[in-house]
Design a protein around this motif. Structure first.
Motif, PDB file in Angstrom:
ATOM      1  N   TYR B 159       0.842  -1.204   0.000  1.00 53.73           N
ATOM      2  CA  TYR B 159       0.000   0.000   0.000  1.00 53.73           C
ATOM      3  C   TYR B 159       0.873   1.248   0.000  1.00 53.73           C
ATOM      4  O   TYR B 159       0.598   2.210  -0.722  1.00 53.73           O
ATOM      5  CB  TYR B 159      -0.926  -0.005   1.217  1.00 53.73           C
ATOM      6  N   ALA B 160       1.937   1.217   0.799  1.00 54.69           N
ATOM      7  CA  ALA B 160       2.867   2.352   0.830  1.00 54.69           C
ATOM      8  C   ALA B 160       3.432   2.606  -0.563  1.00 54.69           C
ATOM      9  O   ALA B 160       3.515   3.754  -1.014  1.00 54.69           O
ATOM     10  CB  ALA B 160       3.994   2.077   1.821  1.00 54.69           C
ATOM     11  N   GLU B 161       3.779   1.537  -1.259  1.00 56.87           N
ATOM     12  CA  GLU B 161       4.329   1.695  -2.604  1.00 56.87           C
ATOM     13  C   GLU B 161       3.264   2.231  -3.565  1.00 56.87           C
ATOM     14  O   GLU B 161       3.545   3.065  -4.425  1.00 56.87           O
ATOM     15  CB  GLU B 161       4.856   0.342  -3.101  1.00 56.87           C
ATOM     16  N   ALA B 162       2.040   1.759  -3.395  1.00 55.11           N
ATOM     17  CA  ALA B 162       0.936   2.225  -4.241  1.00 55.11           C
ATOM     18  C   ALA B 162       0.713   3.725  -4.062  1.00 55.11           C
ATOM     19  O   ALA B 162       0.544   4.462  -5.033  1.00 55.11           O
ATOM     20  CB  ALA B 162      -0.339   1.457  -3.912  1.00 55.11           C
ATOM     21  N   ILE B 163       0.740   4.191  -2.806  1.00 53.02           N
ATOM     22  CA  ILE B 163       0.545   5.615  -2.524  1.00 53.02           C
ATOM     23  C   ILE B 163       1.692   6.430  -3.105  1.00 53.02           C
ATOM     24  O   ILE B 163       1.480   7.500  -3.692  1.00 53.02           O
ATOM     25  CB  ILE B 163       0.443   5.854  -1.001  1.00 53.02           C
ATOM     26  N   ASP B 164       2.897   5.921  -2.956  1.00 50.82           N
ATOM     27  CA  ASP B 164       4.054   6.587  -3.544  1.00 50.82           C
ATOM     28  C   ASP B 164       3.873   6.780  -5.044  1.00 50.82           C
ATOM     29  O   ASP B 164       4.131   7.859  -5.578  1.00 50.82           O
ATOM     30  CB  ASP B 164       5.322   5.758  -3.291  1.00 50.82           C
ATOM     31  N   SER B 165       3.411   5.750  -5.705  1.00 49.90           N
ATOM     32  CA  SER B 165       3.272   5.820  -7.165  1.00 49.90           C
ATOM     33  C   SER B 165       2.219   6.850  -7.562  1.00 49.90           C
ATOM     34  O   SER B 165       2.279   7.448  -8.627  1.00 49.90           O
ATOM     35  CB  SER B 165       2.916   4.449  -7.722  1.00 49.90           C
ATOM     36  N   LEU B 166       1.242   7.073  -6.693  1.00 43.17           N
ATOM     37  CA  LEU B 166       0.190   8.050  -7.001  1.00 43.17           C
ATOM     38  C   LEU B 166       0.746   9.466  -7.074  1.00 43.17           C
ATOM     39  O   LEU B 166       0.245  10.310  -7.803  1.00 43.17           O
ATOM     40  CB  LEU B 166      -0.918   7.989  -5.951  1.00 43.17           C
ATOM     41  N   THR B 167       1.789   9.725  -6.292  1.00 44.03           N
ATOM     42  CA  THR B 167       2.359  11.068  -6.300  1.00 44.03           C
ATOM     43  C   THR B 167       3.395  11.235  -7.403  1.00 44.03           C
ATOM     44  O   THR B 167       3.721  12.347  -7.780  1.00 44.03           O
ATOM     45  CB  THR B 167       3.025  11.386  -4.942  1.00 44.03           C
ATOM     46  N   SER B 168       3.918  10.114  -7.915  1.00 40.74           N
ATOM     47  CA  SER B 168       4.995  10.214  -8.896  1.00 40.74           C
ATOM     48  C   SER B 168       4.525   9.936 -10.324  1.00 40.74           C
ATOM     49  O   SER B 168       5.167  10.352 -11.285  1.00 40.74           O
ATOM     50  CB  SER B 168       6.127   9.237  -8.532  1.00 40.74           C
ATOM     51  N   THR B 169       3.389   9.257 -10.466  1.00 45.33           N
ATOM     52  CA  THR B 169       2.917   8.894 -11.808  1.00 45.33           C
ATOM     53  C   THR B 169       2.182  10.055 -12.471  1.00 45.33           C
ATOM     54  O   THR B 169       1.558  10.873 -11.797  1.00 45.33           O
ATOM     55  CB  THR B 169       1.967   7.688 -11.716  1.00 45.33           C
ATOM     56  N   ASP B 170       2.246  10.120 -13.761  1.00 45.39           N
ATOM     57  CA  ASP B 170       1.511  11.125 -14.534  1.00 45.39           C
ATOM     58  C   ASP B 170       0.008  10.878 -14.409  1.00 45.39           C
ATOM     59  O   ASP B 170      -0.476   9.778 -14.729  1.00 45.39           O
ATOM     60  CB  ASP B 170       1.936  11.025 -16.006  1.00 45.39           C
ATOM     61  N   PRO B 171      -0.752  11.882 -13.947  1.00 43.22           N
ATOM     62  CA  PRO B 171      -2.197  11.712 -13.756  1.00 43.22           C
ATOM     63  C   PRO B 171      -2.916  11.286 -15.027  1.00 43.22           C
ATOM     64  O   PRO B 171      -3.857  10.488 -14.983  1.00 43.22           O
ATOM     65  CB  PRO B 171      -2.659  13.103 -13.315  1.00 43.22           C
ATOM     66  N   THR B 172      -2.481  11.818 -16.151  1.00 43.18           N
ATOM     67  CA  THR B 172      -3.126  11.481 -17.419  1.00 43.18           C
ATOM     68  C   THR B 172      -2.973   9.991 -17.732  1.00 43.18           C
ATOM     69  O   THR B 172      -3.909   9.341 -18.215  1.00 43.18           O
ATOM     70  CB  THR B 172      -2.526  12.322 -18.566  1.00 43.18           C
ATOM     71  N   GLN B 173      -1.782   9.462 -17.437  1.00 44.99           N
ATOM     72  CA  GLN B 173      -1.563   8.032 -17.657  1.00 44.99           C
ATOM     73  C   GLN B 173      -2.422   7.192 -16.710  1.00 44.99           C
ATOM     74  O   GLN B 173      -3.030   6.203 -17.119  1.00 44.99           O
ATOM     75  CB  GLN B 173      -0.084   7.697 -17.427  1.00 44.99           C
ATOM     76  N   ARG B 174      -2.443   7.596 -15.430  1.00 48.56           N
ATOM     77  CA  ARG B 174      -3.256   6.869 -14.448  1.00 48.56           C
ATOM     78  C   ARG B 174      -4.722   6.878 -14.865  1.00 48.56           C
ATOM     79  O   ARG B 174      -5.427   5.879 -14.781  1.00 48.56           O
ATOM     80  CB  ARG B 174      -3.129   7.509 -13.062  1.00 48.56           C
ATOM     81  N   PHE B 175      -5.167   8.045 -15.321  1.00 45.50           N
ATOM     82  CA  PHE B 175      -6.563   8.164 -15.761  1.00 45.50           C
ATOM     83  C   PHE B 175      -6.856   7.197 -16.899  1.00 45.50           C
ATOM     84  O   PHE B 175      -7.858   6.473 -16.873  1.00 45.50           O
ATOM     85  CB  PHE B 175      -6.838   9.598 -16.213  1.00 45.50           C
ATOM     86  N   ALA B 176      -5.972   7.174 -17.884  1.00 47.22           N
ATOM     87  CA  ALA B 176      -6.170   6.301 -19.041  1.00 47.22           C
ATOM     88  C   ALA B 176      -6.153   4.833 -18.627  1.00 47.22           C
ATOM     89  O   ALA B 176      -6.933   4.019 -19.143  1.00 47.22           O
ATOM     90  CB  ALA B 176      -5.097   6.575 -20.088  1.00 47.22           C
ATOM     91  N   TYR B 177      -5.291   4.493 -17.672  1.00 53.49           N
ATOM     92  CA  TYR B 177      -5.199   3.096 -17.217  1.00 53.49           C
ATOM     93  C   TYR B 177      -6.524   2.636 -16.599  1.00 53.49           C
ATOM     94  O   TYR B 177      -7.045   1.577 -16.957  1.00 53.49           O
ATOM     95  CB  TYR B 177      -4.059   2.959 -16.196  1.00 53.49           C
TER      96      TYR B 177
END
Lengths: 197, 197
Positions: B159-177
DNA sequence: ACCTGAACACCGTTCAAGT
DNA sequence: ACCTGAACACCGTTCAAGT
């Protein structure tokens, strides 16, 4: 919580809540630093136990159960979904997110993907439940009725039928249908369906 | 709309908006019956053109484009997602819903199912975009930082890693995923994947 | 430790009166 | 037709003063 159920979120005022507790409004500030903190605590209360262990089952069943548990908790109190959506119930959010991410990772997803899908699941449950709880209050004819009547013109017959079904279908069934569709999408992320490629 | 972009939704007051227009707050009531009507009109403005015809393409590409168009419209103005979520932009909601339902029905879904999935898609886009627009404002360290630091204890490493990725990943990419995952689930409703049964 | 009473700085909304 | 000025009925929040 009793006051929330009786008056709703919009009726919840520091002064009125104080009066219901036979106390002045300002007295509440000896127990909570401000109204936002009060609402946060109420949201946590609504989501109490949201992160409890799930029965041992396939991951997709666990997700299904977790989604239903989330929705049930929100439905248990008037405006519960709107309240949770408009506050930061940090503890419950972590418990729910941790549980979901753990399930997804156990199913074979990377943490980053698991996190994104856990939030997506949360958005769906919150959105669906807010709408469920909002549409009821008006006198008798729903808001949809007026919306449909007001602009029945130049709308596709399919859309009109879709809206009709929203007022006649069991919300619990509709919720499960959307949730299962979402879960089916997640399944595709784990073992890519050979038929669609 | 300029005032919204400058002051945000919480700063939008009838008195302050009037002042920005060199007018008394009460004068606005000659143009809108109340504040809710003003906000409804602003939401409609934000979603202008949301129902425009889509390029001719496979249904799943059209859904992908429509979702991105929805998000882009919300992102174009400060607090756009929160504003749209908290109002009843009837016209735009119908235009968007009609378009989505038509696409889904064209792909082979029944209107009732198409409607449920159209709303589910809307919940996802709104939820994701609200979070995108909310997380930015604080000075520099995000709200996530404090949340993670505050309760870094007894949280799964995944979960810690998942939260970390939320702050570092491009929102547009996350949205598309997330959107693509959802679309993949819808595809399963049309041609049931033989592998998962 | 907890509450009262009263104030402060705001709200949305209304409405006579002006132009 | 549109705006002003001022009021009304509320808000969240603070704080001396009481018990």
């Amino acid at each position: 919580m009793k006051f929330l159920d009786a008056e709703g979120l919009d009726g919840l005022t520091m002064r009125k809540l104080g009066a219901a507790l036979n106390v002045q409004g300002g007295a509440l500030y000896r127990h909570f630093p401000n109204k936002a903190a009060l609402l946060d605590a109420m949201a946590e209360k609504i989501l109490e136990g949201i992160g409890d262990p799930l029965p041992d089952a396939p991951w997709h069943d666990q997700v299904s159960i977790l989604g239903a548990r989330f929705r049930t908790a929100l439905l248990a109190h008037r405006d519960g979904a709107r309240l949770v959506a408009s506050t930061h119930a940090t503890g419950a959010t972590i418990a729910l997110g941790d549980l979901a991410v753990t399930i997804f990772c156990g199913a074979g997803l990377a943490p980053a993907e698991a996190g994104a899908l856990a939030f997506a699941l949360g958005y769906y449950v919150l959105g669906h439940t807010i709408e469920e709880q909002t549409q009821v209050h008006p006198s008798s004819g729903d808001e949809w009725q007026s919306r449909k009547a007001h602009l029945a013109t130049d709308v596709s017959p399919q859309y009109a039928e879709a809206i009709d079904s929203l007022t006649s279908t069991d919300p619990t069934q509709r919720f499960a249908y959307g949730l299962d569709t979402f879960i089916q999408g997640i399944a595709g992320r784990i073992q890519p369906a050979p038929a669609t490629r």
